[in-house]
Design an enzyme around this catalytic site. Structure first.
Site, PDB file in Angstrom:
ATOM      1  CG  ASP A 166      47.073  38.523  35.876  1.00 30.47           C
ATOM      2  OD1 ASP A 166      46.480  39.490  35.359  1.00 30.47           O
ATOM      3  OD2 ASP A 166      48.314  38.406  35.862  1.00 30.47           O
ATOM      4  CD1 TRP A 223      40.729  33.521  27.098  1.00 27.29           C
ATOM      5  CD2 TRP A 223      39.489  35.350  26.708  1.00 27.29           C
ATOM      6  NE1 TRP A 223      39.565  33.114  26.492  1.00 27.29           N
ATOM      7  CE2 TRP A 223      38.786  34.223  26.234  1.00 27.29           C
ATOM      8  CE3 TRP A 223      38.910  36.609  26.570  1.00 27.29           C
ATOM      9  CZ2 TRP A 223      37.520  34.309  25.643  1.00 27.29           C
ATOM     10  CZ3 TRP A 223      37.667  36.707  25.973  1.00 27.29           C
ATOM     11  CH2 TRP A 223      36.985  35.564  25.513  1.00 27.29           C
ATOM     12  CG  ASN A 241      44.292  46.613  38.891  1.00 26.01           C
ATOM     13  OD1 ASN A 241      43.676  45.700  39.451  1.00 26.01           O
ATOM     14  ND2 ASN A 241      45.428  46.380  38.239  1.00 26.01           N
TER      15      ASN A 241
HETATM   16  C1  IPE Z   1      46.544  41.617  39.984  1.00 23.85           C
HETATM   17  O1  IPE Z   1      46.716  41.546  38.622  1.00 23.85           O
HETATM   18  C2  IPE Z   1      45.265  42.350  40.304  1.00 23.85           C
HETATM   19  C3  IPE Z   1      44.038  41.645  39.994  1.00 23.85           C
HETATM   20  C4  IPE Z   1      43.973  40.423  39.535  1.00 23.85           C
HETATM   21  C5  IPE Z   1      42.819  42.379  40.260  1.00 23.85           C
HETATM   22  P1  IPE Z   1      47.556  42.638  37.824  1.00 23.85           P
HETATM   23  O2  IPE Z   1      47.473  42.273  36.404  1.00 23.85           O
HETATM   24  O3  IPE Z   1      47.121  44.007  38.206  1.00 23.85           O
HETATM   25  O4  IPE Z   1      49.014  42.403  38.418  1.00 23.85           O
HETATM   26  P2  IPE Z   1      50.421  42.819  37.784  1.00 23.85           P
HETATM   27  O5  IPE Z   1      50.318  44.256  37.355  1.00 23.85           O
HETATM   28  O6  IPE Z   1      50.681  41.908  36.629  1.00 23.85           O
HETATM   29  O7  IPE Z   1      51.403  42.581  38.902  1.00 23.85           O
HETATM   30  C1  IPE Z   2      43.078  40.605  35.471  1.00 23.53           C
HETATM   31  O1  IPE Z   2      43.359  40.589  34.119  1.00 23.53           O
HETATM   32  C2  IPE Z   2      41.922  41.523  35.822  1.00 23.53           C
HETATM   33  C3  IPE Z   2      42.328  42.759  36.513  1.00 23.53           C
HETATM   34  C4  IPE Z   2      43.522  43.048  36.914  1.00 23.53           C
HETATM   35  C5  IPE Z   2      41.284  43.724  36.776  1.00 23.53           C
HETATM   36  P1  IPE Z   2      44.353  41.625  33.465  1.00 23.53           P
HETATM   37  O2  IPE Z   2      43.583  42.771  32.929  1.00 23.53           O
HETATM   38  O3  IPE Z   2      45.437  42.005  34.409  1.00 23.53           O
HETATM   39  O4  IPE Z   2      44.946  40.747  32.283  1.00 23.53           O
HETATM   40  P2  IPE Z   2      46.410  40.807  31.676  1.00 23.53           P
HETATM   41  O5  IPE Z   2      47.380  40.620  32.801  1.00 23.53           O
HETATM   42  O6  IPE Z   2      46.546  42.155  31.010  1.00 23.53           O
HETATM   43  O7  IPE Z   2      46.442  39.676  30.701  1.00 23.53           O
HETATM   44 MG    MG Z   3      47.304  41.273  34.721  1.00 23.35          MG
END
Ligand code: IPE
Ligand code: IPE
Ligand code: MG
Length: 253
Positions: free
Chosen positions: A35, A40, A83
Site C-alpha cells: 500500500d 508516494w 479496487n
Molecule cells: C489494499 O490497499 C489493496 C492492495 C494493496 C492491492 P487499498 O489501498 O485498496 O486498501 P484501503 O482502501 O486503504 O483499505
Molecule cells: C496500493 O497503493 C496499490 C493498490 C491498491 C493497487 P494505493 O494506490 O492504495 O496507494 P494509496 O493508499 O492511495 O497511497
Molecule cells: Mg491504498
C-alpha cells in the site's frame, strides 16, 4: 562482526544473519499488502500511476530478495476486488501495468526458478491480463524455487463465497464440513497459511486480504510506502517476526 570477511556479506542470507536473523526460523509464507503507491506519488508531485510503476519496481526487488533469503511462499496483493471502485483510468492503468509486468518479468522469474501463481477472480479481469497471468503460471509450473502468488481481483470474502459455492455444488454433507475441508476449497489449498503479513504505508487493517488464511499470521505494519520498500524493510520485518512469540491460543512459557 569482526569475523565477517570482506565480501562475505554480499548475499542476502549473510546480510540477514549479520542483522541477527535466524535463517533456520524464517517465515515460510510471507504475505504483503503493498500500500501507499498513491501517497508516494503525491509526495513526489507525480501522477498516481507513476506511483504504481515505482511499486512494480519495488516488487521486482522484494521478490528476488525473498527468494534469495529462502522464503518459500510470497503472496502479494496487487489489486483487490474492491479496487474497481477507483477512477476508470487508474483501473485501466493498473490492469495494463500488471499485464506488462507479468510479460516482462516472466523470463527472469523462470530463470530464477520462481513458480508463478495467481489468486483471485481471474475470469473477471481483461483478457490480455488473464492470458499473461495464465501463461506465467503454465510456463513456471514445474519450478521448485519460491512460489510467488499475485493476488489480482482478490477479495477474502469473495474467496470464501467461491469456496462455499463449490462445496454446495459438490454436495458435501453438513457433517463433513470442517476447517480442513474449507481449506481444500480455497484458491490455493496447497499453500501453508501466511506466517508473516506485512502492510506498508501505515494503515492498521487487512482490507479483505487472506482473511481466512491470516487468522494467526503475525502482522508487521511499516510507515514506509510500498515504492520505498526494499531489502532493509523486508529483513526488518522478518527480524520483528522473529521477536514475536506465536501461541496459537495455547499457553507458551
Ligand atoms: C489494499 O490497499 C489493496 C492492495 C494493496 C492491492 P487499498 O489501498 O485498496 O486498501 P484501503 O482502501 O486503504 O483499505
Ligand atoms: C496500493 O497503493 C496499490 C493498490 C491498491 C493497487 P494505493 O494506490 O492504495 O496507494 P494509496 O493508499 O492511495 O497511497
Ligand atoms: Mg491504498
Amino acid at each position: 562482526m569482526a569475523a565477517v570477511q570482506k565480501g562475505a556479506r554480499d548475499t542476502v542470507p549473510l546480510r540477514a544473519q549479520a542483522l541477527g536473523i535466524d535463517l533456520a526460523a524464517l517465515p515460510k509464507h510471507v504475505a504483503i499488502i503493498m500500500d501507499g503507491n498513491g501517497r508516494w506519488a503525491r509526495r513526489n508531485g507525480l501522477a498516481r500511476l507513476l506511483g504504481h510503476r515505482e511499486g512494480y519496481r519495488a516488487l521486482r526487488g522484494v521478490l528476488l530478495t525473498a527468494a534469495e533469503l529462502g522464503i518459500k511462499y510470497l503472496t502479494v496483493y496487487a489489486f483487490s476486488a474492491e479496487n474497481w471502485r477507483r477512477p476508470s483510468d487508474e483501473v485501466d492503468g493498473l490492469m495494463k501495468l500488471i499485464e506488462k509486468a507479468a510479460r516482462d518479468e516472466l523470463r527472469a522469474m523462470h530463470q530464477n526458478n520462481v513458480r508463478v501463481n495467481v489468486s483471485g477472480r481471474i475470469d473477471e479481469v481483461p483478457a490480455g491480463l488473464r492470458n499473461a497471468l495464465e501463461s506465467g503460471v503454465e510456463t513456471t509450473k514445474d519450478n521448485t524455487g519460491i512460489t510467488f502468488t499475485l493476488a489480482v481481483n482478490y477479495g477474502g470474502r469473495a474467496e470464501i463465497v467461491d469456496a462455499i459455492k463449490r462445496i454446495v455444488q459438490d454436495g458435501v454433507k453438513a457433517e463433513d464440513i470442517s476447517e480442513e475441508l474449507v481449506q481444500k476449497y480455497l484458491y490455493n489449498p496447497q499453500h501453508p497459511d501466511p506466517d508473516l503479513m506485512i502492510r506498508t504505508a501505515g494503515e492498521m487493517r487487512w482490507s479483505n486480504f487472506l482473511i481466512w488464511q491470516a487468522a494467526y499470521a503475525e502482522l508487521v505494519v511499516t510507515d514506509v510506502t510500498w515504492p520505498e520498500f526494499g531489502e532493509t524493510q523486508l529483513l526488518g520485518a522478518v527480524k520483528e517476526y522473529q521477536r514475536r512469540t506465536r501461541k496459537f491460543g495455547a499457553v507458551v512459557e
